[in-house]
Design a protein around this motif. Structure first.
Motif, PDB file in Angstrom:
ATOM      1  N   THR A  30       6.553  -7.290  -2.837  1.00 15.00           N
ATOM      2  CA  THR A  30       6.871  -6.209  -3.663  1.00 15.00           C
ATOM      3  C   THR A  30       6.178  -5.924  -4.687  1.00 15.00           C
ATOM      4  OG1 THR A  30       8.991  -5.863  -3.227  1.00 15.00           O
ATOM      5  CG2 THR A  30       8.656  -4.298  -4.905  1.00 15.00           C
ATOM      6  N   PHE A 214      12.979   2.590 -15.190  1.00 18.72           N
ATOM      7  CA  PHE A 214      11.707   3.182 -14.834  1.00 18.72           C
ATOM      8  C   PHE A 214      10.710   2.571 -13.923  1.00 18.72           C
ATOM      9  CE2 PHE A 214      13.697   5.689 -18.117  1.00 18.72           C
ATOM     10  CZ  PHE A 214      14.077   7.147 -17.431  1.00 18.72           C
ATOM     11  N   ASP A 215      10.309   1.920 -14.411  1.00 14.08           N
ATOM     12  CA  ASP A 215       8.998   0.799 -13.708  1.00 14.08           C
ATOM     13  C   ASP A 215       9.542   0.711 -12.184  1.00 14.08           C
ATOM     14  OD1 ASP A 215       7.573   1.547 -15.851  1.00 14.08           O
ATOM     15  OD2 ASP A 215       7.160  -0.692 -16.407  1.00 14.08           O
ATOM     16  N   GLN A 216      10.709   0.089 -11.618  1.00 12.58           N
ATOM     17  CA  GLN A 216      11.045  -0.071 -10.586  1.00 12.58           C
ATOM     18  C   GLN A 216      10.866   0.905  -9.516  1.00 12.58           C
ATOM     19  OE1 GLN A 216      11.684  -3.572 -10.251  1.00 12.58           O
ATOM     20  NE2 GLN A 216      11.397  -3.760 -13.105  1.00 12.58           N
ATOM     21  N   ARG A 217      10.919   2.147  -9.717  1.00  8.77           N
ATOM     22  CA  ARG A 217      10.421   2.806  -9.037  1.00  8.77           C
ATOM     23  C   ARG A 217       9.126   3.346  -8.188  1.00  8.77           C
ATOM     24  NH1 ARG A 217      16.003   1.961 -10.658  1.00  8.77           N
ATOM     25  NH2 ARG A 217      17.205   3.281  -9.981  1.00  8.77           N
ATOM     26  N   THR A 218       8.258   2.656  -9.247  1.00 12.96           N
ATOM     27  CA  THR A 218       6.802   3.057  -9.065  1.00 12.96           C
ATOM     28  C   THR A 218       6.816   1.330  -8.873  1.00 12.96           C
ATOM     29  OG1 THR A 218       6.659   3.670 -10.879  1.00 12.96           O
ATOM     30  CG2 THR A 218       4.644   3.246  -9.458  1.00 12.96           C
ATOM     31  N   TYR A 219       6.088   1.423  -7.200  1.00 15.33           N
ATOM     32  CA  TYR A 219       6.156   0.051  -6.122  1.00 15.33           C
ATOM     33  C   TYR A 219       5.638  -0.031  -4.571  1.00 15.33           C
ATOM     34  CZ  TYR A 219       9.850   1.496  -3.972  1.00 15.33           C
ATOM     35  OH  TYR A 219      10.695   2.656  -3.038  1.00 15.33           O
ATOM     36  N   CYS A 230       6.112   4.040  -2.794  1.00 10.02           N
ATOM     37  CA  CYS A 230       6.469   5.076  -3.910  1.00 10.02           C
ATOM     38  C   CYS A 230       5.124   4.729  -5.124  1.00 10.02           C
ATOM     39  CB  CYS A 230       7.472   4.693  -4.395  1.00 10.02           C
ATOM     40  SG  CYS A 230       8.718   5.540  -4.822  1.00 10.02           S
ATOM     41  N   HIS A 232       5.304   7.191  -8.086  1.00 11.67           N
ATOM     42  CA  HIS A 232       5.771   7.531  -9.591  1.00 11.67           C
ATOM     43  C   HIS A 232       7.312   7.900  -8.995  1.00 11.67           C
ATOM     44  CE1 HIS A 232       5.641  11.635  -7.532  1.00 11.67           C
ATOM     45  NE2 HIS A 232       4.263  11.660  -7.504  1.00 11.67           N
ATOM     46  N   VAL A 233       8.637   7.716 -10.363  1.00 14.69           N
ATOM     47  CA  VAL A 233      10.025   7.953  -9.780  1.00 14.69           C
ATOM     48  C   VAL A 233      10.154   9.567  -9.218  1.00 14.69           C
ATOM     49  CG1 VAL A 233      11.992   8.184 -11.257  1.00 14.69           C
ATOM     50  CG2 VAL A 233      10.009   6.621 -12.304  1.00 14.69           C
ATOM     51  N   GLY A 234      10.791   9.296  -8.141  1.00 13.34           N
ATOM     52  CA  GLY A 234      10.985  10.841  -7.603  1.00 13.34           C
ATOM     53  C   GLY A 234       9.856  10.824  -6.552  1.00 13.34           C
ATOM     54  N   ILE A 237       9.125   8.185  -0.943  1.00 13.51           N
ATOM     55  CA  ILE A 237       8.228   7.146  -0.038  1.00 13.51           C
ATOM     56  C   ILE A 237       7.091   7.521   1.064  1.00 13.51           C
ATOM     57  CG2 ILE A 237       8.366   4.592   0.911  1.00 13.51           C
ATOM     58  CD1 ILE A 237      11.315   4.580  -0.513  1.00 13.51           C
TER      59      ILE A 237
END
Length: 307
Positions: A30, A214-219, A230, A232-234, A237
């Motif tokens: 990841t 928040f950064d954990q939602r962009t990966y 993903c 950006h947030v929201g 995938i």
């Protein structure tokens, strides 16, 4: 009569002592994309250190009217007067009827309290070190510039070198910061302990929420056969096959990527196929080492395919 052995039933139990079947583990890597707020960690760290230095230094701030004079209190023989505890006393001369809340409050707090002793006449803690607040302000401004204005390659190096050389020259001169600020009309910069602590605390809370939530939602999640993205947030995938996938790292900002970002860099992923896409993940930590792991992981698929 047939003597062929019958195949074991589906529910047959393996004989005792036989090794249990190995279930292959699904490997994945990841890569997290961080926001620019990640590079603000020196602000909350330096602010906390300077707040601690100010606290243990234990010097106080007094706000006095313009024209105030201070002199040592002396006895009839002209010697500096001290009490039994060795405390030195000073006489403060205030022009006319001028006064400040700091001065009147100090008078009230200097009165004996029930039970003995007195409170601190001036409760606000501030360091007498002239260089502390200017250095903090310079680092704060440099961080703002670096995280908002991309200075790639040689420009980043020259800007960093310029600030380092100027700071070293001023520091090496005895009372350098005091002389420089005095030449500018005594524009000395002082920040009390509460100022350092407030800035450090607010920046730390924002930094922690950004980095760990928040950064954990962009990966990008990479497996031997596919990647899941993903951006950006929201966002939804998306899944891509790793066939023909290419990775490119950009790490040419010396200050941001190498010093503040723990060898971070911007990752560019290009997919193959009929609908090619370019995926950008800025500020991936330890990008060089992580990409080596990715290449080894993708090589596993190629090895399995050849077999």
């Amino acid at each position: 009569m047939s003597t062929e052995p019958h195949p074991p039933s589906a529910g047959a139990v393996p004989p005792a002592g036989a090794p249990a079947p190995q279930i292959p583990q699904r490997r994945e890597i990841t890569l997290i994309s961080h926001s620019m707020l990640f590079y603000w960690w020196p602000i909350w760290l330096l602010g906390s250190v300077m707040a601690a230095v100010t606290y243990f230094e234990d010097h106080r701030l007094a706000v006095l009217p313009a024209g105030t004079t201070v002199s040592e209190k002396k006895d009839d023989k002209g010697n500096v007067w001290k009490d039994d505890k060795g405390n030195t006393f000073y006489e403060v001369g205030v022009p006319g009827t001028s006064t400040t809340k700091s001065l009147t409050g100090a008078v009230e707090r200097s009165k004996p309290v029930p039970g003995g002793g007195t409170a601190n006449a001036f409760p606000t803690r501030v360091s007498q070190k002239v260089w502390m607040a200017p250095v903090f302000c310079v680092i704060l401004l440099v961080t703002v510039i670096i995280t908002n204005v991309p200075l790639r390659g040689l420009w980043s190096f020259l800007v960093l070198l310029l600030f380092v050389v100027i700071a070293l020259l001023i520091t090496l001169v005895p009372d350098g910061w005091d002389k420089v600020l005095g030449a500018l009309g005594h524009l000395h910069i002082y920040i009390n302990m509460a100022g350092y602590l407030f800035i450090a605390s607010v920046v730390f809370v924002l930094w922690a929420v950004s980095v760990f939530i928040f950064d954990q939602r962009t990966y990008i999640v990479i497996t031997p056969g596919q990647i899941r993205v993903c951006e950006h947030v929201g966002a939804s995938i998306r899944t891509f096959d790793t066939t023909g996938l290419s990775f490119e790292k950009q790490r040419d900002d010396l200050f941001r990527h190498w010093l503040l970002g723990f060898f971070s860099g911007d990752l560019i992923v290009r997919t193959a196929g009929a609908e090619r896409e370019t995926i950008r993940l800025p500020n991936v930590l330890w990008i060089g080492w992580r990409l080596e792991e990715v290449q080894k992981l993708l090589a596993e698929k190629a090895t399995v395919t050849q077999v």
